[in-house]
Design an enzyme around this catalytic site. Structure first.
Site, PDB file in Angstrom:
ATOM      1  NE  ARG A   1      -4.147  -1.685   1.831  1.00 37.76           N
ATOM      2  CZ  ARG A   1      -5.141  -2.142   2.778  1.00 37.76           C
ATOM      3  NH1 ARG A   1      -5.004  -1.528   4.021  1.00 37.76           N
ATOM      4  NH2 ARG A   1      -6.001  -2.580   2.364  1.00 37.76           N
TER       5      ARG A   1
ATOM      6  N   GLY B   1     -12.857  -4.290   1.318  1.00 36.49           N
ATOM      7  CA  GLY B   1     -14.284  -3.535   1.487  1.00 36.49           C
ATOM      8  C   GLY B   1     -14.698  -2.587   0.408  1.00 36.49           C
TER       9      GLY B   1
END
Ligand code: AMP
Length: 391
Positions: A37, A371
């Site tokens: 990330r 998500g």
């Protein structure tokens, strides 16, 4: 398709730019364990620096309860970023208030500052606008590059965008382009592979994809609920009795579009090396449980994947963390890597399975957001994106 302004559409020279990144990375004893990330945010950071901006980065990390907790400090992330970029990175011990204001005021074009964890303020998750205003006061422009947090309306992802000119970063733009292209305008056949523990988490996704995809391949623990809904006892498998009716409805609605495993791997325990059996789908003995899809299923799903032009995958096919039950998940990863389809893997477990399999570079796009990508597959809009300026 992506109708929001990005960093390319705004003049940042000499400006202070507050960038919401998703630096929610695993940290063990102060050491970053997976930097995917952080690396994914570099194009935006580097672009802004090249354009002459001063860059202020902020993110949440983990789930601190109600206040500052050194276990969830962003400091190791700031140090890691400094190493990665080969330049000094300043750090402020709060994301608002005096430490942040001072550090931001001292920051010059070409310099980088990392602020402390936004969740050290419990108001963050309530999308508190006072907190958002204080965040906004640090800069001239807001950039959201945190795709992984875009499905949450928090002060740092949504509230803050109300107080500054707000645009998307490159990662945000790329993530949304891939996913929305796949869902709204896919090259066909469009195949979705859905796995993971529970059907209840993915009901909205299945319903939406039944109207968009040509085939949906089901695996993982969620298949058990469908088996039980068809009348097969599933032993001590993970199953959700409360959604059996819904599973029946989805089977009826899906028809031949919705494919279930034809064979499964069963065991009496989830332990590494436990005795396993491969059985066709049917009644499972009382003290056995389904922990993976079987080889015939891998082969038949593999054929569907080989013929697909677009594939979206979210959720493992079995308990892939235990190697005894990982063959199904890795078999699907392999089929996906071999296919010529545009392949998109949702974040979380399926992304880490693809990384573990060593096949990551054969995948068109691996999302950084579990998500958030699920909510896109469900057809929901992401509040962190909605808050940005329209093109
Ligand atoms: P999710 O968070 O919904 O994507 O689910 C991921 C989790 O589902 C992983 O930790 C897997 O170990 C678990 N899982 C997958 N298949 C099964 C299964 N057949 N029984 C129990 N857990 C499973």
């Amino acid at each position: 398709m992506f109708n929001k302004k990005s960093v390319r559409d705004i003049d940042v020279k000499g400006k202070k730019v507050l960038v919401r990144v998703d630096f929610n990375v695993p940290i063990k004893e102060g050491v970053v364990q997976d930097d995917t990330r952080i690396r994914a945010a570099l194009p935006t950071i580097e672009y802004l620096l090249e354009q002459g901006a001063a860059v202020i980065l902020f993110s949440h990390l983990g789930r601190p309860k109600g206040g500052p907790d050194p276990k969830y400090s962003m400091k190791p992330v700031a140090e890691y970023l400094a190493q990665l970029m080969g330049k000094p990175v300043a750090f402020a011990e709060d994301c608002v208030g005096e430490p942040a204001e001072k550090a931001a005021a001292n920051l010059k074009p070409g310099e980088v500052l990392v602020l402390e964890n936004t969740r050290f303020h419990p108001e963050e998750e309530k999308n508190d606008l006072e907190l958002a205003k204080k965040m906004a006061a640090l800069a001239d422009i807001y950039v959201n590059d945190a795709f992984g947090s875009a499905h949450r309306a928090h002060s740092s992802t949504e509230g803050v965008a109300r107080f500054l000119p707000a645009v998307a970063g490159f990662l945000m733009e790329k993530e949304i382009q891939y996913l929305s292209q796949a869902i709204e305008n896919p090259k066909r056949p469009f195949v979705a592979i859905l796995g993971g523990a529970k059907v209840s988490d993915k009901i909205g996704v299945i319903k939406n994809l039944l109207t968009k995809a040509d085939t949906i391949l089901i695996g993982g623990g969620m298949a058990n609920t469908f088996f039980k809904a068809q009348g097969y006892p599933v032993g001590k498998s993970l199953v959700e009795d409360e959604v059996l009716d819904l599973a029946r409805e989805l089977i009826a609605q899906g028809g031949t579009k919705l494919r279930l495993p034809v064979d499964v791997v069963i065991a009496q325990s989830m332990e590494e090396g436990a005795e396993t059996k491969v059985v066709p789908v049917g009644p499972i003995p009382d003290d056995w449980m389904i922990l993976d899809i079987g080889p015939e299923t891998v082969a038949s799903y593999g054929k569907v994947i080989a013929n697909a032009a677009t594939v979206v995958w979210n959720g493992p096919m079995g308990v892939f963390e235990v190697s005894t039950f990982a063959k199904g998940t890795f078999g699907i990863a392999d089929a996906l890597a071999k296919s010529n389809a545009i392949s998109i893997v949702g974040g979380g477990d399926s992304a880490s399975a693809v990384q573990k399999s060593g096949l990551a570079e054969k995948i068109t796009h691996i999302s950084t957001g579990g998500g958030a990508s699920l909510e896109m597959l469900e057809g929901l809009f992401l509040p962190g994106v909605a808050a940005l300026l329209d093109k």
